[in-house]
Every structure is written in structure tokens, then in C-alpha cells.
Write a protein that holds these residues in place. Structure first.
Motif, mmCIF file in Angstrom:
data_model
loop_
_atom_site.group_PDB
_atom_site.id
_atom_site.type_symbol
_atom_site.label_atom_id
_atom_site.label_comp_id
_atom_site.label_asym_id
_atom_site.label_seq_id
_atom_site.Cartn_x
_atom_site.Cartn_y
_atom_site.Cartn_z
ATOM 1 N N GLU A 180 0.672 -0.946 0.065
ATOM 2 C CA GLU A 180 -0.061 0.172 -0.343
ATOM 3 C C GLU A 180 1.311 0.991 -0.002
ATOM 4 O OE1 GLU A 180 -3.497 0.564 2.074
ATOM 5 O OE2 GLU A 180 -2.343 1.175 3.387
ATOM 6 N N TYR A 181 0.289 2.418 -0.451
ATOM 7 C CA TYR A 181 1.707 3.792 -1.008
ATOM 8 C C TYR A 181 0.133 4.696 -1.047
ATOM 9 C CZ TYR A 181 3.359 -0.221 -3.813
ATOM 10 O OH TYR A 181 3.883 -1.311 -4.826
ATOM 11 N N PHE A 182 0.888 5.576 -0.192
ATOM 12 C CA PHE A 182 0.438 6.588 0.406
ATOM 13 C C PHE A 182 1.028 8.187 -0.060
ATOM 14 C CE2 PHE A 182 -0.526 5.545 4.868
ATOM 15 C CZ PHE A 182 0.548 6.962 4.902
ATOM 16 N N ALA A 183 0.915 9.560 -0.742
ATOM 17 C CA ALA A 183 1.679 11.162 -0.183
ATOM 18 C C ALA A 183 0.482 11.659 0.811
ATOM 19 C CB ALA A 183 1.705 10.836 -1.423
ATOM 20 N N SER A 184 1.564 11.742 2.367
ATOM 21 C CA SER A 184 0.388 12.636 2.653
ATOM 22 C C SER A 184 0.629 13.981 3.017
ATOM 23 C CB SER A 184 0.816 11.770 4.312
ATOM 24 O OG SER A 184 0.547 12.635 4.993
ATOM 25 N N ASN A 185 0.138 14.805 2.760
ATOM 26 C CA ASN A 185 0.201 16.499 3.436
ATOM 27 C C ASN A 185 0.677 17.293 4.479
ATOM 28 O OD1 ASN A 185 -1.273 18.906 3.660
ATOM 29 N ND2 ASN A 185 0.143 19.260 1.592
ATOM 30 N N PRO A 186 -0.767 16.188 5.090
ATOM 31 C CA PRO A 186 -0.396 16.613 6.664
ATOM 32 C C PRO A 186 0.892 16.391 7.928
ATOM 33 C CG PRO A 186 -2.184 15.124 6.773
ATOM 34 C CD PRO A 186 -1.618 15.639 5.439
ATOM 35 N N ASP A 187 1.602 15.208 6.382
ATOM 36 C CA ASP A 187 3.028 14.177 7.761
ATOM 37 C C ASP A 187 4.735 14.968 6.446
ATOM 38 O OD1 ASP A 187 2.175 14.126 10.110
ATOM 39 O OD2 ASP A 187 0.266 13.184 9.353
ATOM 40 N N LYS A 188 4.046 15.185 5.415
ATOM 41 C CA LYS A 188 4.837 15.475 4.178
ATOM 42 C C LYS A 188 6.117 14.140 4.129
ATOM 43 C CE LYS A 188 5.659 20.265 6.165
ATOM 44 N NZ LYS A 188 5.933 21.463 6.502
ATOM 45 N N VAL A 189 5.090 13.575 4.095
ATOM 46 C CA VAL A 189 5.693 11.860 3.792
ATOM 47 C C VAL A 189 5.134 11.123 2.760
ATOM 48 C CG1 VAL A 189 4.464 10.601 5.588
ATOM 49 C CG2 VAL A 189 6.742 9.876 5.022
ATOM 50 N N ILE A 190 5.584 10.176 1.276
ATOM 51 C CA ILE A 190 5.417 9.461 1.214
ATOM 52 C C ILE A 190 5.760 7.564 2.039
ATOM 53 C CG2 ILE A 190 5.480 7.558 -0.799
ATOM 54 C CD1 ILE A 190 6.495 10.121 -2.466
ATOM 55 N N ALA A 191 4.612 7.411 1.957
ATOM 56 C CA ALA A 191 4.451 6.212 2.967
ATOM 57 C C ALA A 191 4.404 4.719 2.322
ATOM 58 C CB ALA A 191 3.337 5.850 4.495
ATOM 59 N N ILE A 192 4.566 3.466 1.973
ATOM 60 C CA ILE A 192 4.841 2.281 1.799
ATOM 61 C C ILE A 192 4.712 1.155 2.919
ATOM 62 C CG2 ILE A 192 5.686 0.620 -0.136
ATOM 63 C CD1 ILE A 192 7.221 3.145 -1.270
ATOM 64 N N TYR A 314 4.063 8.994 14.998
ATOM 65 C CA TYR A 314 2.782 8.256 14.512
ATOM 66 C C TYR A 314 2.909 6.732 13.835
ATOM 67 C CZ TYR A 314 1.019 12.738 14.698
ATOM 68 O OH TYR A 314 0.820 14.121 14.738
ATOM 69 N N SER A 315 2.195 5.921 14.596
ATOM 70 C CA SER A 315 2.498 4.486 14.280
ATOM 71 C C SER A 315 1.853 4.189 11.934
ATOM 72 C CB SER A 315 1.164 3.488 14.421
ATOM 73 O OG SER A 315 -0.228 4.553 14.139
ATOM 74 N N TYR A 316 2.331 4.163 11.073
ATOM 75 C CA TYR A 316 2.072 4.200 9.600
ATOM 76 C C TYR A 316 -0.151 4.021 9.814
ATOM 77 C CZ TYR A 316 0.246 2.108 5.484
ATOM 78 O OH TYR A 316 -0.173 2.052 3.901
ATOM 79 N N ARG A 317 -0.477 3.287 11.038
ATOM 80 C CA ARG A 317 -1.644 3.443 10.623
ATOM 81 C C ARG A 317 -2.374 4.959 11.118
ATOM 82 N NH1 ARG A 317 -4.992 0.145 8.350
ATOM 83 N NH2 ARG A 317 -3.834 -1.421 8.064
ATOM 84 N N GLN A 318 -1.786 5.250 11.916
ATOM 85 C CA GLN A 318 -2.559 6.859 11.827
ATOM 86 C C GLN A 318 -1.983 7.858 10.906
ATOM 87 O OE1 GLN A 318 0.016 6.809 16.271
ATOM 88 N NE2 GLN A 318 -1.881 6.250 16.825
ATOM 89 N N LEU A 319 -0.445 8.011 10.835
ATOM 90 C CA LEU A 319 -0.114 7.944 9.655
ATOM 91 C C LEU A 319 -1.537 8.440 8.484
ATOM 92 C CD1 LEU A 319 3.374 7.980 9.538
ATOM 93 C CD2 LEU A 319 2.267 9.996 9.973
ATOM 94 N N ARG A 320 -1.604 7.065 8.234
ATOM 95 C CA ARG A 320 -2.700 6.871 6.750
ATOM 96 C C ARG A 320 -4.173 7.207 7.366
ATOM 97 N NH1 ARG A 320 -6.282 2.270 6.107
ATOM 98 N NH2 ARG A 320 -6.586 1.832 3.745
ATOM 99 N N GLU A 321 -4.345 7.677 8.248
ATOM 100 C CA GLU A 321 -5.730 8.371 9.123
ATOM 101 C C GLU A 321 -5.499 9.579 8.458
ATOM 102 O OE1 GLU A 321 -6.674 6.376 12.881
ATOM 103 O OE2 GLU A 321 -7.317 4.399 12.003
#
Length: 816
Positions: A180-192, A314-321
Motif C-alpha cells: 500500500e502506498y500513499f503521499a500524506s500532506n499533513p505529515d509530508k511523507v510518502i509511505a509504503i 505516529y504509527s503507520y495506521r495513524q499516518l494513513r488515517e
């Protein structure tokens, strides 16, 4: 929607829900309902999906947070991911001393033009050219290599645009792996995040690199259940290291079990893990268009350190939410159902696009998806202060992107923002506001150096992150695209549109009007007396962007005087600025006297502009004379700016000439031009032709590097990117705006519902579509007839609503 200040609900109900209607029926009564009533739009799940990894750029799936972006290919033995930062460009701020005497050629060019020596004028124009723009650069490449190899089955890949999540999965030896991949604006990160349905089965090599000059350092930390690898990538854009943008990236790998090792500085290995989480952050030294990227650099090293430490909170799940909540706050404002779309789980998105092309339509789900995809792309690429979406949005895989990945201001940058207000994502235009302000500062220098004008500002054909405004071409390229100075005058129309939709007089006073005023002052001083017609004002020299004419003597050239596109842009600008003054004189009475001289100048100038003329074939003339067009189907239709996106071209005779022009242009053109033509036909209220052109926009185009077995002209690639070709994102945005234009049109006094509704969409609903004068509309329609509509407003007032062949004036009451 909670971002509006007041709400009033209007419901228009047909006489009998199951009776046959026709647009000739005008006796249906409107009833005002209570504000508690709502309209729910049953929009199906919106996602792109495929059954194989991407092989080409135009098959990859884009994610972005408005600054960072990624293109996910989704391979197994090698999952390639291109990483981008919208602030990574070559170069540095402009040299304000460059070409400071270029304006001396303007009298010579005018003299040649007025003796009808267009060949000499074309040659002289090259003296009034400056440097070309800088390059948008790729940031990094990430390879995720499953060490089990490529022997997989049951592969699935998707981009869920309802939540801005990219996902893929596959099975090896009975074990299913999910990514799973996303690019977060509030946390300024690309997460995989990589997981498997069997513990300790994840074995990966992770490799980081870049196409630009770079260095990588890798270190391991932690033991046992808390193991991590940190890769630090530093480098700079191509060019002199002391004169270009620098960057620093952090790639963090986290796993709770398994074995972590470092193979070399650019490759880390994870074996026998139950899950793997990857975070990527980046900062650049870009510190504003006027700041040197080295000597006045942003504190990018400190910022990237802070970002990396922030992730431990934050955990990955929190960053995702947090990511989904932030994205959906904007995305969910607008919901759409065209016809009766159903989520087709039997055909991939690419196959649906191919079938749509072969069958000439027939897929209302794909049409709805394409419309919402444009919104997804703008939310994902336009959230960085002062740095709007460029020709690529923010996604680039080449060291040197097509057309430098720059800002092309003779249509493309403007088109990027056409859906921002009507499709209810006003904040996405914020970067453009600040970018135009930077252009206005540099544009004062350009006005003086190239045109000997010392009031106001101008901008030209191309720009870049440094907000360059000079005419480009480097004294050797064709004036048909190099020598054009109407960019600023056109761009500020977006500021005026933002006011019309928001009704924010403070924004108009503080942001929009000063920039509109400067553009006006330049244009008023740039206009010159027409020696062919006493009392008239024209521009000279003039060009019609990227097009050429053929004189009666057979000369084919670009430089002329009194081009229709110039005068259309100026007419729209002056008209809008004059109306802005009228509004501000009520809102800001203290500034009325200061605005009065400009109002007088506009009032004196507008009536003197050379008028529109109609050619012998009934079309709207593109040039001062009714010259032959060597390429009647040319992609640009700049002389129709007054029709769309402008609003001043309303004369019935001229509208017929616009229609004839579009007939001459035909149906085959580039992607962005197709998007524009959807809007032009919709503005003319030619529903079936607008829809026909929209269908052309959804024509399948083979990826650029694939075997040439498919269409190579304008349309849509497998990942729904717009095909110029190659990829330019503006066609996506033009297509989204075009659908909105078919569903609603407004001028601040009247809202027209379903003004260009095609037969294919006789059933449908939309919520959160916006109208000028601060209204938000939701509606349902059946058999092509509006059955229910809700209107929210930002303040107390009234608006005329046109629907079902009738008009009603509706009062909108303010909320306490």
C-alpha cells in the motif's frame, strides 16, 4: 458542506415522477423546502485497476501530496517507483539586467508591420527574445525487489481515488503479499507498507538512486524487534552545483522482525520479516522565486531532520488515517453520478478505455471516473505555496521532461486551474495566487527591458519556478511561440474567478485587484494607435499563440498587428478589472479615489479596442485581416478566449462565428486542446457536440515507448493521464472542467442547470458543484429534467435559476 457559511435549500420537483417530460414543458412549479433536506449522490467507488504491473510511464499510478509525488509501477522482481519534489528545478532567480535594451527593436518591428513587411517583422522579433526556462527535474528512483523473484500469480493493482491510496497484491507459493502506498500532506511523507498473510515471509532488497548528481549514505539502527535502516540521499539539480537547487532525502525502513542488512550505500536487504514499512521525505533548498538556492537557501537540512523525527510520533495506521482525512476533506465535497454508472469489476481500466474507444462511448462509470480523476490529480499536485502544478503536474520520470516540464502560459497553466472553483477545491489555486505575485515582480522588469513600459507588469509564453517573465526563444527561435506577452493578462483571470466563486472582497482587495491592476496598466500602455483606422487601439507586434497566417501575397508568418487573441485577453481583463473597481468602491470607500484614475482609463480604452470581425467563411477572424489559415485545424483556438474561459463574448452573431470556427477546427487535436474544445462547445450549449469531443478526449492512446500498435494523437493513456502526446496534465483538468460546464453555467447573476446535457446523461446527480457569486449546487435529474436541486450560499441574496425551460428568482437567506 461545512466550508460554506450559510445554507438555503431549494427543491424543484417535476409534476409527476413517472410522467414523460420534454424540455418544452415550462409549467412545473418550484417549491422551497427546509434547509434540513439534502441531496445524496450515489457515486460508485472510484478506482483505476489493472491485472499486471506497469511497463511504461503512462501505465504507472500517480500519488502526491501537493509537493512530493511518486509514480508506482508495481513490479514484483523490481517494483520501480519514480519520486518527485515539485520544488526541484535547475537554475536560480532571473537576471534583471539581461536584455535591458531589447525594447529598442519595438519601433522597428512596428514600422515593418505597418508597411505590411511581415517577413522583416518576424526576423526583428528575434531581437526581443530572452533565455528559455529552466528544467523541472526528477528527484529519485526507488526499487523494491522481492527476492522470491517474478514467479507470481493473481496480480492486482489499483489506485483508489476516493481515499488516495495505491495498492497492489500478488501470490507466490500460496502466500499473498500486499503493498500500500500513499503521499500524506499533513505529515509530508510518502509511505509504503508491505505485508503478507504468512509471518516472516517478506524478503526484499530496497535500492535508492537518482538521475541527478547525488550521494547516498546508509546506516542501520536498533536490534531485535525494533530494527531500522536510514538512507540519506543528497544532491542537486543538473548544472553548476553552486548555482542550482539542492535537496536532501531520507528513506526510513522499519520492520518488527526478520534480518536487516546493508549491502552497500544504496541497497538495504530485509529478510524473513512479517511486515515492512518504508517512509520517504524530502526537502529542497528552494526558498522562493527571488532567493538564490545556495546563498539564500531554505534550511532544508534542518527541515528534513525534523520530518524524519516527526514520523516516530505516529504509527503507520495513524499516518494513513491522517492522510485519508486530510484528502477526503477536499475530495468528498463534490460527488457525481453521470447516467447509471456501475463499477465494472470484469474489465481493467485500460480495457474499459479501449472498449470505450472502439464502441464510441457507452461507459458512464469511466466518464465519471475520469471527471473525478482530474480532481484527484489537482489535489495531489497543487498544495505548495508559490509553486503551482506544472505541465507534468508534479510527476516526471525523465532527466529532461518534455517542454522542460515548465509553465506554458499561453493556455496550459491556465487550463490546469479551470476545475478548481467549479469542482469545489478552491484551495488548490492558492499556489497560483502566489506564483502570479512573483510573476508580477519580475514582470515589471520585463515590461521595462523588452517593451519600454514602466507601469504594470507582463508575463510571456513560458515560466518556471523562478517566475521568469521574459519572452523566450534565445534570439533564434520562431516568434510564433516565443514572442508573446499576454501571459500575465490572461493568468489574472483566475484571480477574478476565485473572487466570483468565493465572494471574498478582502481577497479581491488585497490579492486579486493589485495584480489585475498591474496587468491592466501594462496592457493600456502596450496598446498603440491603429494607423489603418483612426481612433482604434491595437497591439503591435502581436502573435496568435503558436499559429501562423498566410497573407494574400502568400507569405506565411507569425508576427502581425491587432491579433484577435491579444485583444480578447485585454478586453476580458479590462472588463473584469472595471467590475472589480465597482465592487471595491462599495467595500473599501477609502480607496475609491486612488482607483478612480484607472477606472477612467479603462472606460476610455475599452470602446477603442479594435472590434471582433467575421471572415468570409463565417468564422471569427484570428488576425486583423481575413487571412488564410495554413492549418485550419490548428490545436490553438486562442481567439475564442472571450467565449471560454472568458465571459465577455455574448453577441449572437459572434457566437455563431465561434461555432463556425470550431467546426473548421474539427474533432482531431491534442489532448489539452480537446479539453478546451469540450468547454467551448459546452459554453455554446451544444450538448451533443460537447459530449462528442469529451468522448474524443477519452480515446485510448498507446504509451509513448510501446510498440506503435495504437493511436498516437491526443487522448488518454492507460493510467488516464492526458496524451498531448506526450503527457501533459492540462487535458485532464480541461476534461473535468468541461463536464462541469455541461452541467452548470453561471455568470454571478444567473445559474443555468444542465445547459449542455447530452442524451447519454439523461439520468444523474451531482453534489457540491459551484456557481459564481458564492453558490454551491446539488441536483438530481431524470429524463433530462431537473427534479431536485439544493443551493447553498455564502451570504444573503437572490439568484436567478434557469432550468427545464423556465427561470425563477430564488432568495437565499443568511444563516444566523
Amino acid at each position: 458542506m461545512n466550508h460554506l457559511a450559510l445554507c438555503s435549500l431549494l427543491s424543484l420537483i417535476a409534476i409527476m415522477a413517472n410522467s414523460p417530460y420534454s424540455h418544452a414543458d415550462t409549467d412545473r412549479q418550484a417549491t422551497i423546502c427546509t434547509p434540513q433536506q439534502t441531496i445524496s449522490v450515489d457515486q460508485p467507488a472510484m478506482h483505476l485497476w489493472y491485472q499486471q504491473p506497469a511497463q511504461y510511464f503512462e501505465e504507472s499510478l500517480p500519488i502526491g501530496n501537493g509537493k512530493l509525488g511518486a509514480l508506482v509501477y508495481g513490479g514484483i522482481a523490481d517494483n520501480l517507483i519514480f519520486l518527485n519534489d515539485i520544488t526541484l528545478w535547475t537554475g536560480k532567480p532571473i537576471d534583471k539586467e539581461a536584455d535591458k535594451d531589447a525594447h529598442q527593436w519595438i519601433p522597428n518591428i512596428r514600422e515593418a508591420l505597418f508597411r505590411e513587411d511581415y517577413k522583416t517583422a518576424d526576423q526583428l522579433q528575434k531581437h526581443v527574445q530572452g533565455k528559455n526556462s529552466e528544467y523541472y527535474q526528477p528527484l529519485a528512483t526507488l526499487h523494491l525487489r522481492d527476492l522470491h523473484g517474478n514467479r507470481h500469480e493473481n496480480y492486482y493493482r489499483e489506485l483508489d481515488i476516493d481515499s488516495a491510496l495505491c495498492k497492489d497484491r500478488y501470490t507466490i507459493d500460496g502466500i499473498t503479499y500486499r503493498r500500500e502506498y500513499f503521499a500524506s500532506n499533513p505529515d509530508k511523507v510518502i509511505a509504503i507498507h508491505i505485508s503478507a498473510d504468512q509471518g516472516r515471509s517478506i524478503c526484499y532488497d530496497i535500492a535508492l538512486g537518482s538521475q541527478v548528481p547525488h550521494r547516498i549514505k546508509t546506516k542501520k539502527s536498533g536490534k531485535g524487534k525494533q530494527q531500522a535502516v536510514t538512507m540519506t540521499l543528497t544532491g542537486h539539480a543538473v548544472g553548476d552545483e553552486q548555482e542550482t537547487t539542492h535537496f536532501c532525502s531520507t528513506l526510513l525502513l522499519q520492520t518488527a522482525d526478520g534480518t536487516v542488512s546493508i549491502k552497500n550505500d544504496s541497497v538495504a536487504s530485509i529478510e524473513n520479516a512479517s511486515s515492512l514499512t518504508i517512509y520517504f521525505c524530502n526537502e529542497t533548498s528552494f526558498n522562493g522565486a527571488d532567493k538564490h538556492p545556495v546563498r539564500e537557501a531554505a534550511p532544508y537540512l534542518e527541515r528534513i531532520t525534523d520530518q524524519a523525527w516527526h514520523l516516530y510520533n505516529y504509527s503507520y495506521r495513524q499516518l494513513r488515517e491522517r492522510h485519508i482525512s486530510d484528502y477526503q476533506h477536499i475530495y468528498q465535497r463534490f460527488r457525481l453520478r453521470l447516467g447509471n454508472p456501475t463499477d465494472d469489476r470484469t474489465r481493467t481500466t485500460e480495457q474499459q478505455l479501449k472498449d470505450y474507444t472502439a464502441q464510441r462511448g457507452g461507459n458512464q462509470y469511466l466518464e465519471t471516473l475520469y471527471t473525478q480523476y482530474g480532481r484527484y490529480l489537482l489535489i495531489s499536485s497543487s498544495r505548495t505555496a508559490g509553486v503551482p502544478a506544472n505541465l507534468q503536474g508534479l510527476w516526471a520520470n525523465k532527466l529532461y521532461s518534455p517542454w522542460r516540464g515548465n509553465y506554458t502560459v499561453n493556455i496550459n497553466l491556465e487550463e490546469n486551474y479551470w476545475p478548481s472553483f467549479v469542482a469545489n477545491m478552491e484551495e488548490m489555486a492558492m499556489p497560483l495566487d502566489q506564483f502570479i505575485h512573483a510573476l508580477s515582480i519580475n514582470g515589471k522588469t520585463t515590461a521595462a527591458n523588452y517593451y519600454d513600459i514602466h507601469r504594470g507588469w507582463c508575463s510571456s509564453h513560458n515560466s518556471d519556478i523562478w517566475a521568469m517573465t521574459n519572452p523566450v526563444g534565445e534570439k533564434r527561435e520562431s516568434p510564433k511561440w516565443s514572442n508573446w506577452n499576454m501571459g500575465g493578462a490572461w493568468l489574472v483571470n483566475t484571480l477574478w474567478e476565485r473572487y466570483l466563486f468565493s465572494q471574498d472582497e478582502g481577497y479581491l482587495l488585497d490579492t486579486a485587484f493589485p495584480l489585475m491592476r498591474g496587468a491592466c496598466e501594462f496592457c493600456i500602455d502596450w496598446l498603440t494607435e491603429n494607423p489603418k483606422q483612426a481612433g482604434e487601439l491595437i497591439t503591435a507586434p502581436s502573435t496568435s499563440p503558436e499559429n501562423i497566417f498566410q497573407t494574400d501575397q502568400g507569405y506565411q508568418g507569425a508576427t502581425c498587428y491587432g491579433g484577435t487573441a491579444d485583444l480578447a485577453i485585454i478586453r476580458e481583463l479590462l472588463t473584469n478589472t472595471r467590475e472589480a473597481i465597482r465592487i471595491l468602491d462599495k467595500y473599501d470607500r477609502k480607496g475609491k479615489a486612488e482607483r478612480k484614475p484607472l477606472a477612467k482609463e479603462i472606460d476610455q480604452t475599452l470602446p477603442r479596442l479594435h472590434p471582433y470581425t467575421i471572415g468570409k467563411e463565417g468564422d471569427l477572424n484570428e488576425w486583423y485581416y481575413d487571412w488564410k489559415d495554413p492549418e485550419p485545424t490548428h490545436r490553438h483556438q486562442s481567439h475564442l478566449i472571450g467565449l471560454y474561459p472568458g465571459m465577455h463574448l455574448r453577441d449572437t452573431t459572434l457566437l455563431r462565428a465561434c461555432e463556425q470556427t470550431l467546426i473548421q477546427k474539427g474533432d482531431e487535436t491534442t489532448g489539452w486542446s480537446t479539453g478546451w474544445r469540450v468547454n467551448l462547445w459546452a459554453r455554446l450549449k451544444k450538448a451533443e457536440q460537447a459530449y462528442h469531443i469529451f468522448q474524443k478526449l477519452l480515446t485510448y492512446v498507446t504509451p509513448d515507448d510501446a510498440p506503435r500498435s495504437g493511436r498516437r494523437s491526443g487522448g488518454t493513456y492507460p493510467n488516464l493521464f492526458d496524451a498531448h502526446p506526450p503527457f501533459q496534465i492540462d487535458g485532464n483538468f480541461g476534461g473535468t472542467a468541461g463536464v462541469c460546464e455541461m452541467l452548470i453555467q453561471s455568470d454571478g447573476k444567473c445559474i443555468e442547470l444542465l445547459p449542455a446535457l447530452p442524451q447519454a446523461w439523461q439520468e444523474g446527480s451531482v453534489s457540491g458543484i459551484c456557481a459564481r457569486c458564492g453558490y454551491e449546487v446539488s441536483m438530481e435529474w431524470h429524463n433530462g429534467i431537473v427534479s431536485k436541486v439544493a443551493i447553498k450560499g455564502k451570504r444573503k441574496g437572490s439568484v436567478t435559476v434557469r432550468f427545464n425551460g423556465q427561470e425563477k428568482k430564488i432568495k437565499v437567506a443568511a444563516e444566523d
